[in-house]
Design an enzyme around this catalytic site. Sequence first.
Site, PDB file in Angstrom:
ATOM      1  CB  VAL A  15      75.721  16.112  -0.472  1.00 29.40           C
ATOM      2  CG1 VAL A  15      76.222  14.674  -0.421  1.00 29.40           C
ATOM      3  CG2 VAL A  15      75.343  16.491  -1.902  1.00 29.40           C
ATOM      4  N   GLY A 136      75.375  11.058  -9.332  1.00 31.37           N
ATOM      5  CA  GLY A 136      74.674  10.998  -8.048  1.00 31.37           C
ATOM      6  C   GLY A 136      74.518   9.605  -7.489  1.00 31.37           C
ATOM      7  CE  LYS A 207      77.934  15.347 -12.130  1.00 29.64           C
ATOM      8  NZ  LYS A 207      76.518  15.766 -12.205  1.00 29.64           N
ATOM      9  N   GLY A 304      70.435  15.450  -5.980  1.00 24.80           N
ATOM     10  CA  GLY A 304      69.498  15.567  -4.863  1.00 24.80           C
ATOM     11  C   GLY A 304      70.073  14.964  -3.588  1.00 24.80           C
TER      12      GLY A 304
HETATM   13  P1  NAP Z   1      75.656  22.920  -0.720  1.00 21.35           P
HETATM   14  O1  NAP Z   1      74.245  22.574  -0.455  1.00 21.35           O
HETATM   15  O2  NAP Z   1      75.973  24.274  -1.254  1.00 21.35           O
HETATM   16  O3  NAP Z   1      76.457  22.703   0.642  1.00 21.35           O
HETATM   17  C1  NAP Z   1      77.786  23.109   0.811  1.00 21.35           C
HETATM   18  C2  NAP Z   1      78.157  23.026   2.288  1.00 21.35           C
HETATM   19  O4  NAP Z   1      79.519  23.363   2.434  1.00 21.35           O
HETATM   20  C3  NAP Z   1      77.353  23.991   3.163  1.00 21.35           C
HETATM   21  O5  NAP Z   1      76.994  23.378   4.371  1.00 21.35           O
HETATM   22  C4  NAP Z   1      78.342  25.133   3.427  1.00 21.35           C
HETATM   23  O6  NAP Z   1      78.181  25.741   4.685  1.00 21.35           O
HETATM   24  C5  NAP Z   1      79.650  24.383   3.429  1.00 21.35           C
HETATM   25  N1  NAP Z   1      80.735  25.262   3.034  1.00 21.35           N
HETATM   26  C6  NAP Z   1      80.882  25.966   1.904  1.00 21.35           C
HETATM   27  N2  NAP Z   1      82.028  26.677   1.923  1.00 21.35           N
HETATM   28  C7  NAP Z   1      82.617  26.403   3.105  1.00 21.35           C
HETATM   29  C8  NAP Z   1      83.810  26.842   3.722  1.00 21.35           C
HETATM   30  N3  NAP Z   1      84.638  27.712   3.131  1.00 21.35           N
HETATM   31  N4  NAP Z   1      84.108  26.364   4.963  1.00 21.35           N
HETATM   32  C9  NAP Z   1      83.285  25.497   5.578  1.00 21.35           C
HETATM   33  N5  NAP Z   1      82.137  25.049   5.041  1.00 21.35           N
HETATM   34  C10 NAP Z   1      81.805  25.499   3.821  1.00 21.35           C
HETATM   35  O7  NAP Z   1      76.318  21.887  -1.705  1.00 21.35           O
HETATM   36  P2  NAP Z   1      75.812  20.405  -2.037  1.00 21.35           P
HETATM   37  O8  NAP Z   1      74.734  20.474  -3.064  1.00 21.35           O
HETATM   38  O9  NAP Z   1      75.604  19.649  -0.790  1.00 21.35           O
HETATM   39  O10 NAP Z   1      77.087  19.839  -2.826  1.00 21.35           O
HETATM   40  C11 NAP Z   1      78.259  19.452  -2.145  1.00 21.35           C
HETATM   41  C12 NAP Z   1      79.192  18.715  -3.102  1.00 21.35           C
HETATM   42  O11 NAP Z   1      78.529  17.558  -3.596  1.00 21.35           O
HETATM   43  C13 NAP Z   1      79.595  19.511  -4.347  1.00 21.35           C
HETATM   44  O12 NAP Z   1      80.901  19.134  -4.709  1.00 21.35           O
HETATM   45  C14 NAP Z   1      78.626  19.022  -5.406  1.00 21.35           C
HETATM   46  O13 NAP Z   1      79.119  19.154  -6.725  1.00 21.35           O
HETATM   47  C15 NAP Z   1      78.511  17.577  -5.012  1.00 21.35           C
HETATM   48  N6  NAP Z   1      77.294  16.920  -5.466  1.00 21.35           N
HETATM   49  C16 NAP Z   1      76.099  17.486  -5.212  1.00 21.35           C
HETATM   50  C17 NAP Z   1      74.941  16.856  -5.622  1.00 21.35           C
HETATM   51  C18 NAP Z   1      73.581  17.447  -5.387  1.00 21.35           C
HETATM   52  O14 NAP Z   1      72.620  16.900  -5.906  1.00 21.35           O
HETATM   53  N7  NAP Z   1      73.459  18.528  -4.631  1.00 21.35           N
HETATM   54  C19 NAP Z   1      75.040  15.620  -6.294  1.00 21.35           C
HETATM   55  C20 NAP Z   1      76.301  15.056  -6.525  1.00 21.35           C
HETATM   56  C21 NAP Z   1      77.425  15.722  -6.102  1.00 21.35           C
HETATM   57  P3  NAP Z   1      76.863  26.578   5.069  1.00 21.35           P
HETATM   58  O15 NAP Z   1      75.767  25.557   5.116  1.00 21.35           O
HETATM   59  O16 NAP Z   1      77.165  27.158   6.383  1.00 21.35           O
HETATM   60  O17 NAP Z   1      76.683  27.569   3.962  1.00 21.35           O
HETATM   61  N1  HSE Z   2      74.382  19.775 -10.047  1.00 29.03           N
HETATM   62  C1  HSE Z   2      74.561  18.400 -10.314  1.00 29.03           C
HETATM   63  C2  HSE Z   2      73.494  17.915 -11.255  1.00 29.03           C
HETATM   64  C3  HSE Z   2      74.525  17.618  -9.038  1.00 29.03           C
HETATM   65  O1  HSE Z   2      72.489  18.622 -11.436  1.00 29.03           O
HETATM   66  O2  HSE Z   2      73.632  16.846 -11.830  1.00 29.03           O
HETATM   67  C4  HSE Z   2      74.867  16.164  -9.216  1.00 29.03           C
HETATM   68  O3  HSE Z   2      76.214  16.016  -9.543  1.00 29.03           O
END
Ligand code: NAP
Ligand code: HSE
Length: 437
Positions: A15, A136, A207, A304
Amino acid sequence: MSKTIRVAVLGLGTVGSGIIRILQDDPEMIARRAGCQFDIRYVVVRDLQKKRTVSLPSGTVMTSDWHQAVTDPNVDVVVEVIGGITTAKDAVLAALKARKHVVTANKALLATFGDEVFDAAKASGVSIAFEAAVAGGIPIIATVGNSLTGNRVESIEAILNGTSNFILSEMANKKRAYSDVLAEAQRLGYAEADPAMDSDGTDAAQKLTLLTRLAYGKKVEVKEFLRQGINTLELADMLYADELGYRVKLLAMTRLVGKQLEMHVEPTLIRRSRAIARTDGAINIVELHGNAVGRLIVSGPGAGEMPTASAVVADLIDMAIGRAQLTFPRLELWNSDSGLSVMPAEEIERRYYLRFTVEDRPHVIADITDILGRQEISLSSVIQHESPERDASGASAAVPLVIMTHRTSEGRIRAAEAELAKLGSVRRPHIRMPVAD
Ligand code: NAP
Ligand code: HSE
């Protein structure tokens, strides 16, 4: 345009990278709509050596020190896209204490520590925006929190987890194996850092609690209602569902029944003609009934990089123009005095799909139907396909028996199951799913 909003982005994963990409793609358009420039002062990551998919503006400091970023007096807004409920919670609370507005995509944090976080924001006179935390890229928080406030919401039925919907669709449509599809969902950035949150229904349930709180002013914890994930499902159930005219989806539902809220997140057979049944891939859908608006369906990418970042950037723009500061204090998210209670699971009434593996010998079906009958559970259809009488070892074969019931209660089904477990002819475990016509 002279005004500048100074931002710290915590997290540069799926994200976080999307947020940077959108802000860099057309900065003039964003600045026009926000009435200001966004200056990304900090990007906070865990691993400073990791290769990134975006390049940062020259003045941006990349650091692993979230505390420095969120307490810097030269930061106005903190965007939290780290995820989880440990560092993210500490960082958000520290940011709020330092009087920074917060934008977050973190449903786990809000579902678990929503009161603490919202109280901290109120105490500091700042706002929190969280459109990306539910579904999302679909603007469902704005829809329920702003656009439907004149309605009494009668029901919410939704697919709220992109990963599990992607897995179910690929299994049903392409007959792919569960583990193979999960690995692809992770590669595509849909899955949570711990993908068990997606597959066991926790993410969808978190959610649903946020939507329920917005729509009904009722605080409900995930542990208070029925939750089952897709991790026990087999392809066979999707094929039987198809034969019966249904598709299996991880359905999240809240329904107002008198002064009670019927709530559950479970794999559910949904009649094929319904839009929810036809929603495939990482697409989410919310079908909502309001007393004034009637039936409303919103659908779109639920996970995504770019869809989620789209919602985060909209929140950032809302902070810049002051809309979030108007809507946040109006949200009834911390108000639980609506007089509603969660319906006890045993009282929930619906139809059920049951799949047993039974020994192919006389009286087996009679024993099962006798037990169901004693609980006044009426059958609407039964499928037992013809099969070889003996298996390879010469023993009597075990065969699948699929039963669709008429409407009954969860309590009666559970009582029948306790009796069925005593039958030597029925192998354990059996599969049970509710049906939504
Ligand atoms: P992700 O790809 O795992 O990215 C997490 C980021 O946070 C990485 O850059 C990581 O650093 C950093 N991080 C983790 N622990 C940390 C710490 N202790 N100190 C500093 N930085 C730290 O996660 P994501 O998919 O982007 O999701 C992020 C949030 O958005 C979550 O709450 C998720 O539920 C929400 N979300 C995600 C989606 C989706 O489709 N992915 C959709 C809706 C909501 P590094 O890169 O160095 O490891
Ligand atoms: N892991 C979550 C999903 C990301 O698959 O819907 C979006 O919140």
